[in-house]
Design an enzyme around this catalytic site. Structure first.
Site, mmCIF file in Angstrom:
data_model
loop_
_atom_site.group_PDB
_atom_site.id
_atom_site.type_symbol
_atom_site.label_atom_id
_atom_site.label_comp_id
_atom_site.label_asym_id
_atom_site.label_seq_id
_atom_site.Cartn_x
_atom_site.Cartn_y
_atom_site.Cartn_z
ATOM 1 N N LYS A 127 0.828 -1.214 0.000
ATOM 2 C CA LYS A 127 0.000 0.000 0.000
ATOM 3 C C LYS A 127 0.856 1.255 0.000
ATOM 4 C CE LYS A 127 -4.267 -1.786 0.579
ATOM 5 N NZ LYS A 127 -5.657 -1.712 0.755
ATOM 6 N N LYS A 209 -3.531 -9.810 -6.811
ATOM 7 C CA LYS A 209 -4.821 -10.211 -6.228
ATOM 8 C C LYS A 209 -5.931 -9.290 -6.732
ATOM 9 C CE LYS A 209 -5.862 -7.953 -1.880
ATOM 10 N NZ LYS A 209 -6.572 -7.994 -0.670
ATOM 11 N N LYS A 212 -10.708 -4.603 -4.449
ATOM 12 C CA LYS A 212 -11.866 -3.751 -4.731
ATOM 13 C C LYS A 212 -11.480 -2.321 -5.083
ATOM 14 C CE LYS A 212 -13.391 -4.048 -0.041
ATOM 15 N NZ LYS A 212 -12.285 -3.537 0.802
#
Ligand code: ATP
Ligand code: LTN
Length: 346
Positions: A127, A209, A212
């Protein structure tokens, strides 16, 4: 207690159910990764465990969120929990910021978590690479808030996708460290992973992965996508250049589609290979799209009904928070006592 009385009690008192805690961040429309990796499995646990499921909106702000969007996504996530089949009579469903004990315990646990441990977290590394302009302290201590979520409820099991296993392991380390200083404070939780392989990859880059918050809409299938959209996205999914439907490391795109198909139909990989023997990728992608859309249509219909009844969603969140707060307060008071915080006398 006399032995005969003890034995009698053992016979009459049912063994308490093990407790489960998990959560999803309201950071966008949920994907089939969230559904197959987490929420679908939760519904299977509701009869055998005492389950507590949270919408973790405090975790969500570790990445910039538009406030109106966050508010909406919070209720949408709760509505997805219900629409996917979580019964509010059997499960405690609530919103993290409604129970202040999460942030309070997180502070204490911050002081029992090492800088080096947090630096090793893969999600933090991913992140912070993705949001290089906003590597805030919350993003770094994110796993400590997650540990607080879990430990407040003395959870035995934490059903999550494989990407969260490292955070649950850190939670165990923090709890063990705390218990070594202050015995019998926390139950040591275990990750509860879905059956192997349920890590759903992006449809556009099968080495990543499915997430969302991915900006490429073709990379994700949303739980709330309609049938045409779902089929279109599967048709566009990246695969390899041969045309054999076979599971294998060298075929990450097809293997991902096989995993998705297997999750929705219950068929194993050998059955799937046989079913599509001699057929091309076109037929296979169509079948995956159909199976996925058919499974999600009832979820979408129920979701739309729930979103039209905000008062109902609010009532579920309120009842859930009241129950959660009661349990959380007990753990927090114990922790405050143990670390030496003086009691507030009214
Ligand atoms: P974001 O894009 O905001 O990071 P996310 O899609 O990764 O979000 P989370 O809210 O972090 O979703 O995760 C919710 C749950 O869904 C977790 O239990 C996580 O392990 C699971 N999960 C998320 N993505 C996948 C995936 N691609 N495959 C399997 N499980 C997943
Ligand atoms: N970190 C998790 C969400 C999450 C969670 C939790 C999961 C926050 N607190 C407690 C299980 C238990 C994620 O990113 N999916």
């Amino acid at each position: 207690m006399k032995l005969w009385l003890k034995l009698m009690n053992q016979e009459t008192t049912p063994t308490p159910k093990k407790r489960i805690f998990s959560g999803v961040q309201p950071t966008g429309n949920l994907t089939i990764g969230n559904y197959l990796g987490a929420i679908k499995n939760w519904t299977a646990l509701q009869n055998d465990y005492e389950c507590i499921y949270c919408v973790v909106n405090q975790h969500a702000i570790t990445v910039r969120q538009d406030p109106a969007h966050l508010r909406r996504a919070t209720y949408e996530t709760l509505a997805v929990y219900l629409a996917a089949g979580l019964d509010p009579e059997k499960n405690t469903l609530f919103i993290q910021s409604h129970v202040p004990a999460h942030a309070e315990l997180a502070w204490v646990l911050n002081c029992y978590t090492m800088f080096g441990e947090l630096s090793r977290m893969t999600q933090f590394k991913d992140k912070s690479a993705k949001h290089a302009d906003n590597i805030n302290a919350g993003l770094f201590t994110y796993p400590v808030l997650m540990a607080a979520d879990i430990l407040l409820y003395q959870a035995n099991l934490v059903p999550v996708g494989i990407d969260q296993k490292q955070h649950v392991e850190l939670t165990r380390d923090i709890a063990n460290r705390f218990n070594a200083i202050f015995p019998d404070t926390f139950t040591i939780p275990e990750p509860y992973l879905p059956r192997t392989g349920t890590k759903i990859a992006s449809l556009q880059d099968p080495t990543k992965k499915m997430s969302k918050s991915d900006e490429n809409e073709n990379a994700t299938v949303r739980i709330l996508d309609d049938k045409d959209t779902i089929i279109r996205k599967f048709k566009r999914a990246v695969t390899d250049s041969d045309s054999v439907v076979r599971y294998g490391e060298e075929k990450p795109g097809i293997s991902n589609l096989m995993t998705i198909y297997s999750c929705f139909t219950g068929k194993d990989f050998a059955e799937i290979e046989k079913e599509f023997d001699g057929k091309g990728y076109g037929d296979f992608k169509m079948a995956v799209g159909e199976a996925c859309a058919d499974a999600l249509t009832p979820v979408r219909t129920r979701f739309q009904e729930l979103m039209a009844d905000k008062a109902y969603l609010e009532s579920i969140a309120k009842a859930g928070a009241e129950h959660a707060a009661y349990i959380a307060r007990k753990t927090l008071s114990k922790v405050y006592r143990k670390v030496g915080f003086v009691e507030f006398k009214a």
